[in-house]
Design a protein around this motif. Structure first.
Motif, PDB file in Angstrom:
ATOM      1  N   MET A 282       1.857  -6.250   3.171  1.00  0.00           N
ATOM      2  CA  MET A 282       2.546  -5.231   2.369  1.00  0.00           C
ATOM      3  C   MET A 282       2.596  -5.667   0.909  1.00  0.00           C
ATOM      4  SD  MET A 282       6.343  -3.630   2.991  1.00  0.00           S
ATOM      5  CE  MET A 282       6.973  -2.348   1.925  1.00  0.00           C
ATOM      6  N   ALA A 283       2.268  -4.736   0.005  1.00  0.00           N
ATOM      7  CA  ALA A 283       2.246  -5.064  -1.412  1.00  0.00           C
ATOM      8  C   ALA A 283       3.654  -5.359  -1.905  1.00  0.00           C
ATOM      9  CB  ALA A 283       1.656  -3.901  -2.213  1.00  0.00           C
ATOM     10  N   PRO A 284       3.815  -6.320  -2.816  1.00  0.00           N
ATOM     11  CA  PRO A 284       5.145  -6.681  -3.303  1.00  0.00           C
ATOM     12  C   PRO A 284       5.781  -5.572  -4.123  1.00  0.00           C
ATOM     13  CG  PRO A 284       3.450  -7.761  -4.598  1.00  0.00           C
ATOM     14  CD  PRO A 284       2.748  -7.115  -3.443  1.00  0.00           C
ATOM     15  N   LYS A 285       7.106  -5.526  -4.083  1.00  0.00           N
ATOM     16  CA  LYS A 285       7.839  -4.593  -4.936  1.00  0.00           C
ATOM     17  C   LYS A 285       7.683  -5.009  -6.391  1.00  0.00           C
ATOM     18  CE  LYS A 285      10.424  -1.277  -2.957  1.00  0.00           C
ATOM     19  NZ  LYS A 285      10.546   0.100  -3.455  1.00  0.00           N
TER      20      LYS A 285
ATOM     21  N   VAL B 229       7.231   7.427 -14.464  1.00  0.00           N
ATOM     22  CA  VAL B 229       8.581   7.356 -13.905  1.00  0.00           C
ATOM     23  C   VAL B 229       8.561   7.808 -12.444  1.00  0.00           C
ATOM     24  CG1 VAL B 229      10.914   8.320 -14.036  1.00  0.00           C
ATOM     25  CG2 VAL B 229       9.728   7.612 -16.127  1.00  0.00           C
ATOM     26  N   LYS B 230       7.855   8.907 -12.166  1.00  0.00           N
ATOM     27  CA  LYS B 230       7.773   9.388 -10.779  1.00  0.00           C
ATOM     28  C   LYS B 230       7.142   8.350  -9.867  1.00  0.00           C
ATOM     29  CE  LYS B 230       5.617  13.346 -10.984  1.00  0.00           C
ATOM     30  NZ  LYS B 230       5.083  14.632 -10.472  1.00  0.00           N
ATOM     31  N   ALA B 231       6.055   7.728 -10.325  1.00  0.00           N
ATOM     32  CA  ALA B 231       5.361   6.744  -9.495  1.00  0.00           C
ATOM     33  C   ALA B 231       6.210   5.497  -9.278  1.00  0.00           C
ATOM     34  CB  ALA B 231       4.025   6.375 -10.144  1.00  0.00           C
TER      35      ALA B 231
ATOM     36  N   HIS C  19       8.016   2.960  -6.048  1.00  0.00           N
ATOM     37  CA  HIS C  19       7.487   1.612  -5.814  1.00  0.00           C
ATOM     38  C   HIS C  19       8.255   0.483  -6.483  1.00  0.00           C
ATOM     39  CE1 HIS C  19       3.957   3.272  -3.825  1.00  0.00           C
ATOM     40  NE2 HIS C  19       3.847   4.148  -4.805  1.00  0.00           N
ATOM     41  N   ALA C  20       9.179   0.802  -7.355  1.00  0.00           N
ATOM     42  CA  ALA C  20       9.965  -0.235  -8.017  1.00  0.00           C
ATOM     43  C   ALA C  20      11.391  -0.236  -7.462  1.00  0.00           C
ATOM     44  CB  ALA C  20       9.990  -0.005  -9.523  1.00  0.00           C
ATOM     45  N   GLU C  21      12.054  -1.370  -7.553  1.00  0.00           N
ATOM     46  CA  GLU C  21      13.426  -1.460  -7.077  1.00  0.00           C
ATOM     47  C   GLU C  21      14.372  -0.633  -7.942  1.00  0.00           C
ATOM     48  OE1 GLU C  21      14.354  -5.596  -6.884  1.00  0.00           O
ATOM     49  OE2 GLU C  21      12.887  -5.984  -5.288  1.00  0.00           O
TER      50      GLU C  21
ATOM     51  N   ILE D 141      -1.791   2.125 -12.538  1.00  0.00           N
ATOM     52  CA  ILE D 141      -0.901   1.181 -13.222  1.00  0.00           C
ATOM     53  C   ILE D 141       0.071   0.529 -12.244  1.00  0.00           C
ATOM     54  CG2 ILE D 141       0.999   1.032 -14.896  1.00  0.00           C
ATOM     55  CD1 ILE D 141      -0.563   3.026 -16.643  1.00  0.00           C
ATOM     56  N   VAL D 142       0.563   1.281 -11.282  1.00  0.00           N
ATOM     57  CA  VAL D 142       1.439   0.704 -10.257  1.00  0.00           C
ATOM     58  C   VAL D 142       0.704  -0.407  -9.504  1.00  0.00           C
ATOM     59  CG1 VAL D 142       2.543   1.160  -8.029  1.00  0.00           C
ATOM     60  CG2 VAL D 142       2.977   2.682  -9.965  1.00  0.00           C
ATOM     61  N   ARG D 143      -0.548  -0.171  -9.156  1.00  0.00           N
ATOM     62  CA  ARG D 143      -1.333  -1.199  -8.454  1.00  0.00           C
ATOM     63  C   ARG D 143      -1.477  -2.455  -9.310  1.00  0.00           C
ATOM     64  NH1 ARG D 143      -4.928   3.334  -7.253  1.00  0.00           N
ATOM     65  NH2 ARG D 143      -4.471   4.107  -5.150  1.00  0.00           N
ATOM     66  N   LEU D 144      -1.741  -2.268 -10.588  1.00  0.00           N
ATOM     67  CA  LEU D 144      -1.871  -3.417 -11.492  1.00  0.00           C
ATOM     68  C   LEU D 144      -0.570  -4.210 -11.562  1.00  0.00           C
ATOM     69  CD1 LEU D 144      -3.810  -1.773 -14.472  1.00  0.00           C
ATOM     70  CD2 LEU D 144      -4.750  -3.346 -12.784  1.00  0.00           C
TER      71      LEU D 144
END
Length: 296
Positions: free
Chosen positions: A1-4, A22-24, A28-30, A198-201
């Motif tokens: 699982m990818a890290p937060k 912001v939506k993405a 995926h962010a805490e 960008i989230v993946r990066l």
């Protein structure tokens, strides 16, 4: 699982890409901090430092930008103040609190003289003030922060704010002739797809410069042609040359981006621009039924 991702901040949250970021990140962010222009003036160093010290984000996507390409020719100081000094300020603040940073840049850092797609490692040479100011922002951020992703994208459109797709649809509603440049080639790119990349990066420490654009290429005229074809809207559309459609700022004739850095760092490629456009139009309930994408 990818890290937060942890606590993430977005500058320019009121803009097209900032809105999608912001939506993405909310998925995926805490925690996600959305800073539009009213919440944070990135040109004010003390204000930026104070906000970072108060909130201590672990990652920041710096999407705030001066994007008025033609107007920048008449007011270069304003463009550089936001795009270069703003990047410096955010990079300094990120370095102080130990946050990784994404600086969003543009295909307009390239001159447009190549006949093949530009990869991340080629020399830049902008042909307008806007491109100069964004390249300066890249340099500023890179000189101050090691934990940096520079993400160049191109020809953005999306749900939030004005863009080429919406402009074409509005012009068609008026029933007037539509003349679109046919000799400038680039990569139409859905802002939501850039946000996902960008989230993946941000889940990694694979810092560096990346090109994030939907794959394939077309001219502005072909882009418009595809918009009308997918929506079934009849429009009096024809192509003109850049010489016939004079604007204050020069545009690169060919600014297609090759996403080499995504490939060699093991990230998935971004989908074809036609598929992304279909999904956008479907979400806007503008797609003809027979053109509906298989998955949305």
């Amino acid at each position: 699982m990818a890290p937060k991702i942890g606590k993430a901040a977005v500058t320019g949250a009121g803009g097209m890409l900032g809105f999608e970021m912001v939506k993405a990140l909310e998925l995926h962010a805490e925690q996600t901090l959305a800073w539009d222009r009213a919440a944070l003036d990135v040109t004010d160093l003390e204000a930026v430092l104070a906000r970072f010290r108060e909130t201590r984000p672990e990652a920041v996507v710096h999407a705030a930008a001066y994007t008025k390409v033609d107007q920048a020719e008449a007011e270069p100081d304003a463009a550089f103040r936001v795009n270069a000094i703003g990047a410096r300020n955010v990079a300094l603040a990120a370095a102080e609190v130990g946050a990784k940073m994404v600086y969003v840049s543009t295909d307009y850092v390239f001159p447009g003289t190549s006949g093949t797609p530009y990869c991340e490692y080629e020399e830049t040479s902008p042909v307008n003030v806007y491109g100069d100011s964004k390249r300066a922002g890249e340099w500023m951020a890179a000189g101050l922060l090691e934990e940096l992703f520079i993400v160049r994208t191109s020809w953005l459109y999306g749900e939030h704010g004005p863009n080429f797709v919406r402009t074409m649809l509005k012009l068609a509603e008026k029933g007037e002739p539509i003349r679109v440049v046919g000799d400038q080639i680039g990569c139409p790119t859905y802002a939501a797809d850039v946000a996902e990349t960008i989230v993946r990066l941000l889940r990694t420490d694979k810092y560096g410069t990346y090109h994030a654009a939907n794959s394939g290429a077309c001219s502005w005229y072909e882009f418009a042609e595809r918009i009308f074809g997918l929506t079934g809207i009849s429009a009096d559309l024809s192509a003109v040359t850049s010489e016939q459609f004079k604007r204050p700022a020069a545009r690169p004739a060919y600014s297609v981006l090759d996403s080499m850095a995504l490939r060699i760092n093991g990230f998935p490629p971004m989908r074809a621009w036609e598929d992304a456009l279909k999904e956008f139009l479907y979400r806007q309930r503008l797609l003809r039924r027979e053109s509906r994408p298989i998955e949305c």
